[in-house]
Write a protein that holds these residues in place. Sequence first.
Motif, PDB file in Angstrom:
ATOM      1  N   LEU A  87      -0.025  -4.985  -1.998  1.00  0.00           N
ATOM      2  CA  LEU A  87       0.655  -5.113  -3.359  1.00  0.00           C
ATOM      3  C   LEU A  87      -0.867  -5.222  -4.683  1.00  0.00           C
ATOM      4  CD1 LEU A  87       2.529  -3.696  -6.130  1.00  0.00           C
ATOM      5  CD2 LEU A  87       3.442  -5.904  -6.138  1.00  0.00           C
TER       6      LEU A  87
ATOM      7  N   GLN B 238      -3.236  -3.180  -6.430  1.00  0.00           N
ATOM      8  CA  GLN B 238      -3.558  -3.354  -8.279  1.00  0.00           C
ATOM      9  C   GLN B 238      -5.616  -3.821  -7.927  1.00  0.00           C
ATOM     10  OE1 GLN B 238      -1.755  -6.996  -7.801  1.00  0.00           O
ATOM     11  NE2 GLN B 238      -0.099  -5.550  -8.875  1.00  0.00           N
TER      12      GLN B 238
ATOM     13  N   LEU C 259      -7.428  -0.300  -7.940  1.00  0.00           N
ATOM     14  CA  LEU C 259      -6.710   0.286  -9.345  1.00  0.00           C
ATOM     15  C   LEU C 259      -8.470  -0.458 -10.049  1.00  0.00           C
ATOM     16  CD1 LEU C 259      -5.687   1.989 -10.988  1.00  0.00           C
ATOM     17  CD2 LEU C 259      -3.920   0.426 -11.251  1.00  0.00           C
TER      18      LEU C 259
ATOM     19  N   ASP D  30      -6.669   7.831 -10.366  1.00  0.00           N
ATOM     20  CA  ASP D  30      -5.645   8.562 -10.350  1.00  0.00           C
ATOM     21  C   ASP D  30      -4.591   8.191  -9.195  1.00  0.00           C
ATOM     22  OD1 ASP D  30      -5.609   9.217 -13.080  1.00  0.00           O
ATOM     23  OD2 ASP D  30      -5.828  12.137 -12.749  1.00  0.00           O
TER      24      ASP D  30
ATOM     25  N   ARG E 167      -3.675   4.851  -9.259  1.00  0.00           N
ATOM     26  CA  ARG E 167      -2.664   4.854  -9.864  1.00  0.00           C
ATOM     27  C   ARG E 167      -1.402   4.879  -9.215  1.00  0.00           C
ATOM     28  NH1 ARG E 167      -4.736   6.860 -13.945  1.00  0.00           N
ATOM     29  NH2 ARG E 167      -5.593   4.658 -14.769  1.00  0.00           N
ATOM     30  N   ASP E 168      -1.506   6.044  -7.984  1.00  0.00           N
ATOM     31  CA  ASP E 168      -0.368   6.604  -8.055  1.00  0.00           C
ATOM     32  C   ASP E 168       0.225   5.528  -6.709  1.00  0.00           C
ATOM     33  OD1 ASP E 168      -0.008   8.889  -9.603  1.00  0.00           O
ATOM     34  OD2 ASP E 168      -1.129   9.772  -8.031  1.00  0.00           O
ATOM     35  N   ASN E 169      -1.085   5.535  -6.308  1.00  0.00           N
ATOM     36  CA  ASN E 169      -1.023   4.513  -4.617  1.00  0.00           C
ATOM     37  C   ASN E 169       0.299   3.181  -5.257  1.00  0.00           C
ATOM     38  OD1 ASN E 169      -2.019   3.955  -1.783  1.00  0.00           O
ATOM     39  ND2 ASN E 169      -2.833   2.049  -2.728  1.00  0.00           N
ATOM     40  N   LEU E 170      -0.932   2.294  -6.227  1.00  0.00           N
ATOM     41  CA  LEU E 170       0.271   1.337  -6.586  1.00  0.00           C
ATOM     42  C   LEU E 170       1.422   1.338  -7.387  1.00  0.00           C
ATOM     43  CD1 LEU E 170       0.016  -1.683  -7.540  1.00  0.00           C
ATOM     44  CD2 LEU E 170      -1.073  -1.110  -9.599  1.00  0.00           C
ATOM     45  N   LYS E 171       1.742   2.644  -7.985  1.00  0.00           N
ATOM     46  CA  LYS E 171       2.944   2.733  -7.870  1.00  0.00           C
ATOM     47  C   LYS E 171       4.173   2.800  -6.732  1.00  0.00           C
ATOM     48  CE  LYS E 171       5.435   6.467 -10.946  1.00  0.00           C
ATOM     49  NZ  LYS E 171       5.942   6.914 -11.719  1.00  0.00           N
ATOM     50  N   ALA E 172       3.761   3.394  -5.866  1.00  0.00           N
ATOM     51  CA  ALA E 172       4.124   3.870  -4.781  1.00  0.00           C
ATOM     52  C   ALA E 172       4.872   2.452  -4.146  1.00  0.00           C
ATOM     53  CB  ALA E 172       3.342   4.880  -4.153  1.00  0.00           C
TER      54      ALA E 172
ATOM     55  N   GLU F  30       4.535  -0.479  -5.286  1.00  0.00           N
ATOM     56  CA  GLU F  30       5.373  -0.704  -6.586  1.00  0.00           C
ATOM     57  C   GLU F  30       7.097  -0.480  -6.651  1.00  0.00           C
ATOM     58  OE1 GLU F  30       2.862  -1.832 -10.529  1.00  0.00           O
ATOM     59  OE2 GLU F  30       3.990  -0.236 -10.464  1.00  0.00           O
ATOM     60  N   ASN F  31       7.381   0.900  -5.964  1.00  0.00           N
ATOM     61  CA  ASN F  31       8.197   1.914  -6.000  1.00  0.00           C
ATOM     62  C   ASN F  31       8.752   1.257  -4.188  1.00  0.00           C
ATOM     63  OD1 ASN F  31       8.722   2.583  -8.195  1.00  0.00           O
ATOM     64  ND2 ASN F  31       7.908   4.445  -7.496  1.00  0.00           N
TER      65      ASN F  31
END
Length: 295
Positions: free
Chosen positions: A194, A198, A201, A214, A217-222, A224-225
């Motif tokens: 994680l 970050q 990004l 983009d 940002r998508d990689n970080l969100k993945a 986090e989820n």
Amino acid sequence: MGLISGVTTDVARGYSATLITPNTVSDSIKESLTEKALPASVVVISPEARARLLQARDEPLSAEQQEKNLKALAELKSSDQGASVNLGYALFNDPNTSWDASTFKPLLSMTADNTQSSMDDFAAALHQVLAEGQVGRNQYDNSDTSEAMSLTLTQSKLHTLIEKYVSGSHQQKATRITDQMINVKVAIRNSAMLSGAQDMLTLAMNYGTRDMQDSARDNLKAFENGTARPQVELNGMMKAMNSGSDMNTVFSAFAAIIRATPNPGNAAQPSIDGALKQLNVYRQQWQAFTEKYAS
């Protein structure tokens, strides 16, 4: 009567039967050099017995007899004192396993028969499993994919060792300790990934194109989820291991997960090939482990 160094039990028994006589109050025995009277409790050994003792002392023991004597001494010590944790174990002194060794030290005191030999074997087995599970020392691949395989197989091997060495009343506690250790490793892994996402990004926002931003940002969100590729791979491998299937099926599932790695333009092919080679190493290690410890 105490044992005399270099004299076997059978030899010593012969002396006590015919050649050793206790001194009584009525005897007038004196020490040969000083002529002082000996206490009544002193045991006097006849010249014949003394000659036989000297002969037995001077005759070297065979290697077989020395091994028998050492084994008997170890068994006597174990029965009298119980097993004790040896801080000289490779488990504690190998820099690749010493960090985890402190976690497993309580397990060594849970051995089923509480003998020194059993504890020694348990410690050696723990060291082997932890050493083989160290990503960074692999022959072909040290990626997060191999780390996922290693974490999964290490946990299962540790469960096997608990079943073999730990008493039934302590197995549940030992399993909790093991699983907690694996969970901590997974948490550290996720935290590092994680943090890496970050950082990516941040770099993309400062120096990258809009597409790079983009993607980062998508990689970080993945991450986090919990849906990023490394996380999905680990979950899939853990699920395959816990399915109750035979290990051929489990390793086939590992291979399928590796081959499912996104590979646009074959850019990931060297990593995929390396992970598949490392999978074969893990398969060989597993076979050797089960032959030694799962029987």
